[in-house]
Design a protein around this motif. Structure first.
Motif, PDB file in Angstrom:
ATOM      1  N   MET A   1      60.323  41.145  54.086  1.00 47.32           N
ATOM      2  CA  MET A   1      61.565  40.938  53.935  1.00 47.32           C
ATOM      3  C   MET A   1      61.807  39.427  53.426  1.00 47.32           C
ATOM      4  O   MET A   1      61.284  38.667  54.116  1.00 47.32           O
ATOM      5  N   ALA A   2      62.876  39.250  52.282  1.00 48.62           N
ATOM      6  CA  ALA A   2      63.062  37.852  52.089  1.00 48.62           C
ATOM      7  C   ALA A   2      63.911  37.271  53.143  1.00 48.62           C
ATOM      8  O   ALA A   2      64.659  37.657  53.765  1.00 48.62           O
ATOM      9  N   ASN A   3      63.666  36.141  53.292  1.00 49.12           N
ATOM     10  CA  ASN A   3      64.433  35.213  54.258  1.00 49.12           C
ATOM     11  C   ASN A   3      65.638  34.835  53.417  1.00 49.12           C
ATOM     12  O   ASN A   3      65.710  33.758  52.708  1.00 49.12           O
ATOM     13  N   LYS A   4      66.859  35.457  54.036  1.00 49.91           N
ATOM     14  CA  LYS A   4      68.123  35.251  53.142  1.00 49.91           C
ATOM     15  C   LYS A   4      68.568  33.647  53.828  1.00 49.91           C
ATOM     16  O   LYS A   4      69.720  33.493  53.110  1.00 49.91           O
ATOM     17  N   SER A   5      68.088  33.058  54.746  1.00 54.52           N
ATOM     18  CA  SER A   5      68.446  31.695  54.943  1.00 54.52           C
ATOM     19  C   SER A   5      68.201  30.759  53.835  1.00 54.52           C
ATOM     20  O   SER A   5      68.496  29.554  53.841  1.00 54.52           O
ATOM     21  N   ASP A   6      67.069  31.213  53.149  1.00 60.50           N
ATOM     22  CA  ASP A   6      66.423  30.300  51.919  1.00 60.50           C
ATOM     23  C   ASP A   6      65.963  31.178  50.755  1.00 60.50           C
ATOM     24  O   ASP A   6      65.338  31.960  50.699  1.00 60.50           O
ATOM     25  N   PHE A   7      67.079  31.278  49.914  1.00 61.98           N
ATOM     26  CA  PHE A   7      67.286  32.324  48.708  1.00 61.98           C
ATOM     27  C   PHE A   7      67.542  31.439  47.630  1.00 61.98           C
ATOM     28  O   PHE A   7      68.461  30.369  47.542  1.00 61.98           O
ATOM     29  N   GLN A   8      67.364  31.946  46.308  1.00 61.04           N
ATOM     30  CA  GLN A   8      67.849  31.376  44.940  1.00 61.04           C
ATOM     31  C   GLN A   8      68.489  32.423  44.483  1.00 61.04           C
ATOM     32  O   GLN A   8      68.477  33.784  44.354  1.00 61.04           O
ATOM     33  N   PHE A   9      69.730  32.080  43.726  1.00 63.66           N
ATOM     34  CA  PHE A   9      70.694  32.907  43.317  1.00 63.66           C
ATOM     35  C   PHE A   9      71.069  32.462  41.979  1.00 63.66           C
ATOM     36  O   PHE A   9      70.898  30.981  41.627  1.00 63.66           O
ATOM     37  N   SER A  10      71.894  33.297  41.053  1.00 66.47           N
ATOM     38  CA  SER A  10      72.295  32.785  39.812  1.00 66.47           C
ATOM     39  C   SER A  10      73.415  33.434  39.486  1.00 66.47           C
ATOM     40  O   SER A  10      73.497  34.603  40.123  1.00 66.47           O
ATOM     41  N   ILE A  11      74.453  33.291  38.909  1.00 65.84           N
ATOM     42  CA  ILE A  11      75.451  33.840  38.332  1.00 65.84           C
ATOM     43  C   ILE A  11      75.524  33.850  36.812  1.00 65.84           C
ATOM     44  O   ILE A  11      75.584  33.034  36.119  1.00 65.84           O
ATOM     45  N   ARG A  12      75.682  35.154  36.489  1.00 64.20           N
ATOM     46  CA  ARG A  12      75.296  35.515  35.101  1.00 64.20           C
ATOM     47  C   ARG A  12      76.401  36.433  34.617  1.00 64.20           C
ATOM     48  O   ARG A  12      77.001  37.111  35.522  1.00 64.20           O
ATOM     49  N   GLU A  13      76.554  36.706  33.399  1.00 66.39           N
ATOM     50  CA  GLU A  13      77.548  37.621  32.497  1.00 66.39           C
ATOM     51  C   GLU A  13      76.909  39.099  32.993  1.00 66.39           C
ATOM     52  O   GLU A  13      75.704  39.525  33.008  1.00 66.39           O
ATOM     53  N   TYR A  14      77.860  39.998  32.972  1.00 68.76           N
ATOM     54  CA  TYR A  14      77.555  41.571  33.365  1.00 68.76           C
ATOM     55  C   TYR A  14      76.737  42.013  31.909  1.00 68.76           C
ATOM     56  O   TYR A  14      77.101  41.553  31.087  1.00 68.76           O
ATOM     57  N   ARG A  15      75.856  42.753  32.427  1.00 68.00           N
ATOM     58  CA  ARG A  15      75.055  43.606  31.144  1.00 68.00           C
ATOM     59  C   ARG A  15      75.330  45.144  31.504  1.00 68.00           C
ATOM     60  O   ARG A  15      75.537  45.354  32.780  1.00 68.00           O
ATOM     61  N   PRO A  16      75.158  45.941  30.672  1.00 61.62           N
ATOM     62  CA  PRO A  16      75.369  47.324  30.740  1.00 61.62           C
ATOM     63  C   PRO A  16      74.528  47.952  31.816  1.00 61.62           C
ATOM     64  O   PRO A  16      74.790  48.883  32.380  1.00 61.62           O
ATOM     65  N   SER A  17      73.102  47.504  31.814  1.00 62.12           N
ATOM     66  CA  SER A  17      72.431  47.734  32.900  1.00 62.12           C
ATOM     67  C   SER A  17      72.692  47.659  34.458  1.00 62.12           C
ATOM     68  O   SER A  17      72.260  48.374  35.071  1.00 62.12           O
ATOM     69  N   ASP A  18      73.849  46.734  34.579  1.00 63.26           N
ATOM     70  CA  ASP A  18      74.398  46.500  35.895  1.00 63.26           C
ATOM     71  C   ASP A  18      75.154  47.746  36.517  1.00 63.26           C
ATOM     72  O   ASP A  18      75.714  47.569  37.396  1.00 63.26           O
ATOM     73  N   GLN A  19      75.709  48.453  35.322  1.00 59.55           N
ATOM     74  CA  GLN A  19      76.887  49.329  35.885  1.00 59.55           C
ATOM     75  C   GLN A  19      76.575  50.047  37.128  1.00 59.55           C
ATOM     76  O   GLN A  19      77.401  50.295  37.775  1.00 59.55           O
ATOM     77  N   HIS A  20      75.460  50.782  37.223  1.00 55.19           N
ATOM     78  CA  HIS A  20      75.184  51.350  38.559  1.00 55.19           C
ATOM     79  C   HIS A  20      75.400  50.826  39.839  1.00 55.19           C
ATOM     80  O   HIS A  20      76.171  51.220  40.813  1.00 55.19           O
ATOM     81  N   VAL A  21      74.739  49.550  39.797  1.00 51.18           N
ATOM     82  CA  VAL A  21      74.886  48.471  41.123  1.00 51.18           C
ATOM     83  C   VAL A  21      76.472  48.145  41.340  1.00 51.18           C
ATOM     84  O   VAL A  21      77.000  47.995  42.397  1.00 51.18           O
ATOM     85  N   VAL A  22      76.754  47.539  40.157  1.00 49.15           N
ATOM     86  CA  VAL A  22      78.159  47.259  40.244  1.00 49.15           C
ATOM     87  C   VAL A  22      79.333  48.020  40.716  1.00 49.15           C
ATOM     88  O   VAL A  22      80.193  48.043  41.381  1.00 49.15           O
ATOM     89  N   MET A  23      78.932  49.732  40.099  1.00 52.30           N
ATOM     90  CA  MET A  23      79.942  50.757  40.545  1.00 52.30           C
ATOM     91  C   MET A  23      79.839  50.937  42.160  1.00 52.30           C
ATOM     92  O   MET A  23      80.854  51.175  42.947  1.00 52.30           O
ATOM     93  N   SER A  24      78.741  50.866  42.587  1.00 54.49           N
ATOM     94  CA  SER A  24      78.208  50.810  43.964  1.00 54.49           C
ATOM     95  C   SER A  24      79.045  49.898  45.032  1.00 54.49           C
ATOM     96  O   SER A  24      79.684  50.094  46.116  1.00 54.49           O
ATOM     97  N   LEU A  25      78.888  48.720  44.299  1.00 60.36           N
ATOM     98  CA  LEU A  25      79.488  47.654  45.013  1.00 60.36           C
ATOM     99  C   LEU A  25      80.847  47.455  45.082  1.00 60.36           C
ATOM    100  O   LEU A  25      81.681  47.549  46.019  1.00 60.36           O
ATOM    101  N   PHE A  26      81.602  48.059  43.865  1.00 59.09           N
ATOM    102  CA  PHE A  26      82.952  48.258  43.779  1.00 59.09           C
ATOM    103  C   PHE A  26      83.555  49.502  44.774  1.00 59.09           C
ATOM    104  O   PHE A  26      84.633  49.225  45.555  1.00 59.09           O
ATOM    105  N   HIS A  27      82.740  50.540  44.913  1.00 62.72           N
ATOM    106  CA  HIS A  27      83.353  51.807  45.925  1.00 62.72           C
ATOM    107  C   HIS A  27      83.144  51.198  47.271  1.00 62.72           C
ATOM    108  O   HIS A  27      83.864  51.347  48.254  1.00 62.72           O
TER     109      HIS A  27
END
Length: 254
Positions: A1-27
Protein backbone atom coordinates in the motif's frame (compact mmCIF):
# COMPACT_ATOMS: atom_id res chain seq x y z
CA UNK A 1 0.00 0.00 0.00
CA UNK A 2 1.29 3.46 -0.90
CA UNK A 3 2.46 5.70 1.87
CA UNK A 4 0.07 8.62 1.59
CA UNK A 5 2.26 10.85 3.75
CA UNK A 6 4.81 10.86 0.89
CA UNK A 7 3.14 10.92 -2.51
CA UNK A 8 3.39 12.64 -5.86
CA UNK A 9 0.44 14.31 -7.52
CA UNK A 10 -0.33 16.40 -10.56
CA UNK A 11 -3.29 18.48 -11.67
CA UNK A 12 -4.22 18.07 -15.31
CA UNK A 13 -7.12 18.76 -17.64
CA UNK A 14 -10.02 16.32 -17.73
CA UNK A 15 -9.91 13.55 -20.36
CA UNK A 16 -12.86 11.49 -21.67
CA UNK A 17 -11.23 8.40 -20.13
CA UNK A 18 -11.73 9.99 -16.68
CA UNK A 19 -15.53 9.96 -16.98
CA UNK A 20 -16.20 6.88 -14.87
CA UNK A 21 -14.07 7.89 -11.90
CA UNK A 22 -15.18 11.52 -12.12
CA UNK A 23 -18.86 10.54 -12.03
CA UNK A 24 -18.16 8.28 -9.05
CA UNK A 25 -16.39 11.13 -7.22
CA UNK A 26 -19.28 13.45 -8.06
CA UNK A 27 -21.93 11.03 -6.74
CA UNK A 28 -20.03 10.30 -3.51
CA UNK A 29 -19.15 13.97 -3.01
CA UNK A 30 -22.79 15.01 -3.14
CA UNK A 31 -24.31 12.22 -1.08
CA UNK A 32 -21.73 12.34 1.71
CA UNK A 33 -23.35 15.53 2.99
CA UNK A 34 -26.71 13.88 3.72
CA UNK A 35 -25.79 12.37 7.09
CA UNK A 36 -23.98 15.49 8.43
CA UNK A 37 -26.97 17.58 7.35
CA UNK A 38 -29.38 15.16 9.05
CA UNK A 39 -27.49 14.97 12.36
CA UNK A 40 -27.11 18.73 12.45
CA UNK A 41 -30.82 19.23 11.72
CA UNK A 42 -32.13 16.62 14.17
CA UNK A 43 -29.99 18.06 16.99
CA UNK A 44 -31.40 21.54 16.49
CA UNK A 45 -33.25 22.64 19.67
CA UNK A 46 -36.45 23.28 17.72
CA UNK A 47 -36.38 19.79 16.21
CA UNK A 48 -35.59 18.24 19.58
CA UNK A 49 -38.67 19.96 21.00
CA UNK A 50 -40.83 18.77 18.11
CA UNK A 51 -39.51 15.21 18.45
CA UNK A 52 -40.31 15.17 22.17
CA UNK A 53 -43.80 16.54 21.55
CA UNK A 54 -44.51 13.99 18.83
CA UNK A 55 -43.16 11.17 21.00
CA UNK A 56 -45.34 12.32 23.89
CA UNK A 57 -48.36 12.38 21.58
CA UNK A 58 -47.59 8.83 20.53
CA UNK A 59 -47.23 7.81 24.17
CA UNK A 60 -50.64 9.26 25.06
CA UNK A 61 -52.45 8.02 21.95
CA UNK A 62 -50.96 4.58 22.41
CA UNK A 63 -52.28 4.29 25.95
CA UNK A 64 -48.99 4.95 27.73
CA UNK A 65 -47.11 2.92 25.13
CA UNK A 66 -43.37 3.50 25.02
CA UNK A 67 -43.27 1.67 21.71
CA UNK A 68 -45.78 4.11 20.23
CA UNK A 69 -43.75 7.02 21.57
CA UNK A 70 -40.60 5.65 19.96
CA UNK A 71 -42.45 4.95 16.71
CA UNK A 72 -43.82 8.50 16.44
CA UNK A 73 -40.40 9.98 17.21
CA UNK A 74 -38.76 7.72 14.62
CA UNK A 75 -41.27 8.76 11.98
CA UNK A 76 -40.38 12.41 12.60
CA UNK A 77 -36.63 11.67 12.40
CA UNK A 78 -37.22 9.69 9.21
CA UNK A 79 -39.02 12.62 7.63
CA UNK A 80 -36.17 15.00 8.47
CA UNK A 81 -33.73 12.55 6.90
CA UNK A 82 -35.94 12.33 3.81
CA UNK A 83 -35.82 16.12 3.47
CA UNK A 84 -32.01 16.11 3.63
CA UNK A 85 -31.76 13.27 1.12
CA UNK A 86 -34.23 14.88 -1.28
CA UNK A 87 -32.29 18.17 -1.32
CA UNK A 88 -29.01 16.60 -2.37
CA UNK A 89 -30.60 14.01 -4.64
CA UNK A 90 -32.49 16.68 -6.60
CA UNK A 91 -29.36 18.77 -6.85
CA UNK A 92 -27.35 15.84 -8.19
CA UNK A 93 -30.02 14.94 -10.76
CA UNK A 94 -30.16 18.54 -11.91
CA UNK A 95 -26.41 18.71 -12.49
CA UNK A 96 -26.40 15.32 -14.21
CA UNK A 97 -28.91 16.69 -16.71
CA UNK A 98 -27.01 19.97 -17.11
CA UNK A 99 -23.24 20.52 -17.23
CA UNK A 100 -22.27 17.02 -16.06
CA UNK A 101 -24.25 15.43 -18.88
CA UNK A 102 -21.37 16.27 -21.25
CA UNK A 103 -18.24 17.50 -19.50
CA UNK A 104 -16.35 17.84 -22.77
CA UNK A 105 -18.95 20.18 -24.29
CA UNK A 106 -19.74 22.03 -21.06
CA UNK A 107 -16.18 22.81 -20.00
CA UNK A 108 -13.46 21.96 -22.49
CA UNK A 109 -14.95 23.41 -25.67
CA UNK A 110 -15.23 26.90 -24.18
CA UNK A 111 -11.96 28.74 -23.46
CA UNK A 112 -13.57 30.48 -20.47
CA UNK A 113 -14.41 27.14 -18.81
CA UNK A 114 -12.17 24.46 -17.38
CA UNK A 115 -12.29 21.05 -15.71
CA UNK A 116 -9.26 19.53 -13.98
CA UNK A 117 -8.51 16.37 -12.05
CA UNK A 118 -5.90 15.52 -9.44
CA UNK A 119 -3.87 12.46 -10.29
CA UNK A 120 -1.67 10.65 -7.74
CA UNK A 121 0.85 7.86 -8.10
CA UNK A 122 -0.22 4.70 -6.27
CA UNK A 123 2.24 1.85 -6.56
CA UNK A 124 3.32 3.10 -9.95
CA UNK A 125 -0.25 3.51 -11.18
CA UNK A 126 -1.91 6.87 -11.86
CA UNK A 127 -5.15 7.32 -9.94
CA UNK A 128 -7.64 10.21 -10.15
CA UNK A 129 -8.60 11.29 -6.63
CA UNK A 130 -9.96 14.82 -7.02
CA UNK A 131 -11.54 17.30 -9.40
CA UNK A 132 -12.65 20.90 -9.84
CA UNK A 133 -14.55 22.83 -12.51
CA UNK A 134 -14.74 26.51 -13.44
CA UNK A 135 -17.33 28.18 -15.62
CA UNK A 136 -16.67 31.73 -16.78
CA UNK A 137 -19.39 34.35 -16.81
CA UNK A 138 -19.19 37.35 -19.09
CA UNK A 139 -21.76 39.93 -20.16
CA UNK A 140 -23.18 37.84 -22.98
CA UNK A 141 -24.12 34.94 -20.64
CA UNK A 142 -25.63 37.02 -17.84
CA UNK A 143 -28.85 35.01 -17.84
CA UNK A 144 -27.12 31.67 -17.42
CA UNK A 145 -25.51 30.22 -14.34
CA UNK A 146 -24.35 26.95 -12.88
CA UNK A 147 -23.44 26.67 -9.26
CA UNK A 148 -22.05 24.15 -6.84
CA UNK A 149 -19.19 23.23 -4.50
CA UNK A 150 -19.09 19.40 -3.68
CA UNK A 151 -22.98 19.44 -3.00
CA UNK A 152 -24.03 23.28 -2.89
CA UNK A 153 -27.36 24.28 -4.47
CA UNK A 154 -28.28 27.08 -6.81
CA UNK A 155 -29.58 30.46 -5.69
CA UNK A 156 -30.31 34.04 -6.68
CA UNK A 157 -27.81 36.33 -8.36
CA UNK A 158 -26.42 39.20 -6.34
CA UNK A 159 -26.80 42.74 -7.56
CA UNK A 160 -23.02 43.10 -7.82
CA UNK A 161 -22.98 40.49 -10.60
CA UNK A 162 -24.93 42.91 -12.75
CA UNK A 163 -22.25 45.57 -12.22
CA UNK A 164 -19.20 43.43 -12.95
CA UNK A 165 -20.13 40.44 -15.07
CA UNK A 166 -16.58 39.25 -15.62
CA UNK A 167 -16.43 36.55 -12.99
CA UNK A 168 -16.20 32.78 -12.75
CA UNK A 169 -18.05 30.13 -10.80
CA UNK A 170 -16.13 27.24 -9.24
CA UNK A 171 -17.92 23.94 -8.74
CA UNK A 172 -17.43 20.21 -8.23
CA UNK A 173 -14.39 20.62 -6.00
CA UNK A 174 -14.16 17.11 -4.60
CA UNK A 175 -11.33 15.03 -3.18
CA UNK A 176 -11.73 11.32 -2.48
CA UNK A 177 -12.26 10.70 1.24
CA UNK A 178 -9.05 8.70 1.79
CA UNK A 179 -6.95 11.46 0.18
CA UNK A 180 -8.18 14.41 2.19
CA UNK A 181 -6.15 16.52 4.61
CA UNK A 182 -3.25 16.46 2.16
CA UNK A 183 -3.72 19.97 0.74
CA UNK A 184 -5.20 18.64 -2.51
CA UNK A 185 -8.37 20.71 -2.19
CA UNK A 186 -6.32 23.88 -1.73
CA UNK A 187 -4.16 23.02 -4.74
CA UNK A 188 -7.24 22.49 -6.91
CA UNK A 189 -8.64 25.84 -5.77
CA UNK A 190 -5.36 27.56 -6.58
CA UNK A 191 -5.47 26.01 -10.03
CA UNK A 192 -8.92 27.50 -10.51
CA UNK A 193 -7.69 30.90 -9.30
CA UNK A 194 -4.73 30.79 -11.71
CA UNK A 195 -7.08 29.97 -14.58
CA UNK A 196 -9.35 32.89 -13.69
CA UNK A 197 -6.37 35.23 -13.59
CA UNK A 198 -5.22 33.99 -17.02
CA UNK A 199 -8.69 34.55 -18.48
CA UNK A 200 -9.04 38.02 -16.96
CA UNK A 201 -11.89 37.34 -14.55
CA UNK A 202 -12.19 39.76 -11.65
CA UNK A 203 -13.77 37.39 -9.14
CA UNK A 204 -14.16 33.72 -8.34
CA UNK A 205 -17.33 32.67 -6.54
CA UNK A 206 -18.65 29.39 -5.24
CA UNK A 207 -21.75 28.27 -3.40
CA UNK A 208 -21.30 26.01 -0.39
CA UNK A 209 -24.01 24.25 1.62
CA UNK A 210 -23.81 24.65 5.39
CA UNK A 211 -22.90 20.99 6.15
CA UNK A 212 -19.67 21.47 4.15
CA UNK A 213 -17.72 22.85 7.10
CA UNK A 214 -14.34 21.67 5.79
CA UNK A 215 -14.91 23.36 2.43
CA UNK A 216 -16.00 26.59 4.12
CA UNK A 217 -12.88 26.56 6.30
CA UNK A 218 -10.64 25.96 3.28
CA UNK A 219 -12.26 28.83 1.40
CA UNK A 220 -11.70 31.21 4.27
CA UNK A 221 -8.03 30.22 4.54
CA UNK A 222 -7.60 30.97 0.84
CA UNK A 223 -9.08 34.46 1.17
CA UNK A 224 -12.71 33.85 0.28
CA UNK A 225 -15.36 35.78 2.19
CA UNK A 226 -19.07 35.11 2.50
CA UNK A 227 -21.06 37.66 0.52
CA UNK A 228 -24.54 36.33 1.10
CA UNK A 229 -26.94 33.42 1.42
CA UNK A 230 -28.84 31.91 -1.46
CA UNK A 231 -32.46 30.92 -1.95
CA UNK A 232 -34.81 29.69 -4.71
CA UNK A 233 -33.29 26.22 -4.60
CA UNK A 234 -34.13 23.13 -6.63
CA UNK A 235 -35.82 21.33 -3.76
CA UNK A 236 -39.00 22.19 -1.88
CA UNK A 237 -38.33 25.29 0.21
CA UNK A 238 -40.05 23.71 3.22
CA UNK A 239 -37.62 20.83 3.01
CA UNK A 240 -34.80 23.34 3.31
CA UNK A 241 -36.42 24.85 6.36
CA UNK A 242 -36.88 21.46 8.03
CA UNK A 243 -33.37 20.32 7.08
CA UNK A 244 -31.90 23.61 8.36
CA UNK A 245 -29.62 23.75 5.31
CA UNK A 246 -28.42 27.10 4.03
CA UNK A 247 -26.25 27.85 1.02
CA UNK A 248 -23.44 30.33 1.50
CA UNK A 249 -21.93 32.30 -1.35
CA UNK A 250 -18.15 32.58 -0.98
CA UNK A 251 -16.20 35.02 -3.10
CA UNK A 252 -12.64 36.11 -3.71
CA UNK A 253 -11.38 38.99 -5.81
CA UNK A 254 -8.60 38.21 -8.25
Amino acid sequence: MANKSDFQFSIREYRPSDQHVVMSLFHDGIFEHIYPAFFKAISNPDHVGIALSISMAGYVLGGSSYFQALLFGSIWAGFVYYCCHDIYDRYMMWRLSADMADIQASYLENPDNGFWVTEVDVNGQAKVVGMVAVMGKREEDDGERFDDLNGAVSGTEFAQDAVNRSYAQMSHIIVAFSWRRKNLGSQLTRRALDFCKERGFSRLIMDVSSPQTAAISMCQKLGFVQTGSLCNTHANRWFYKLARITVKRMERSI
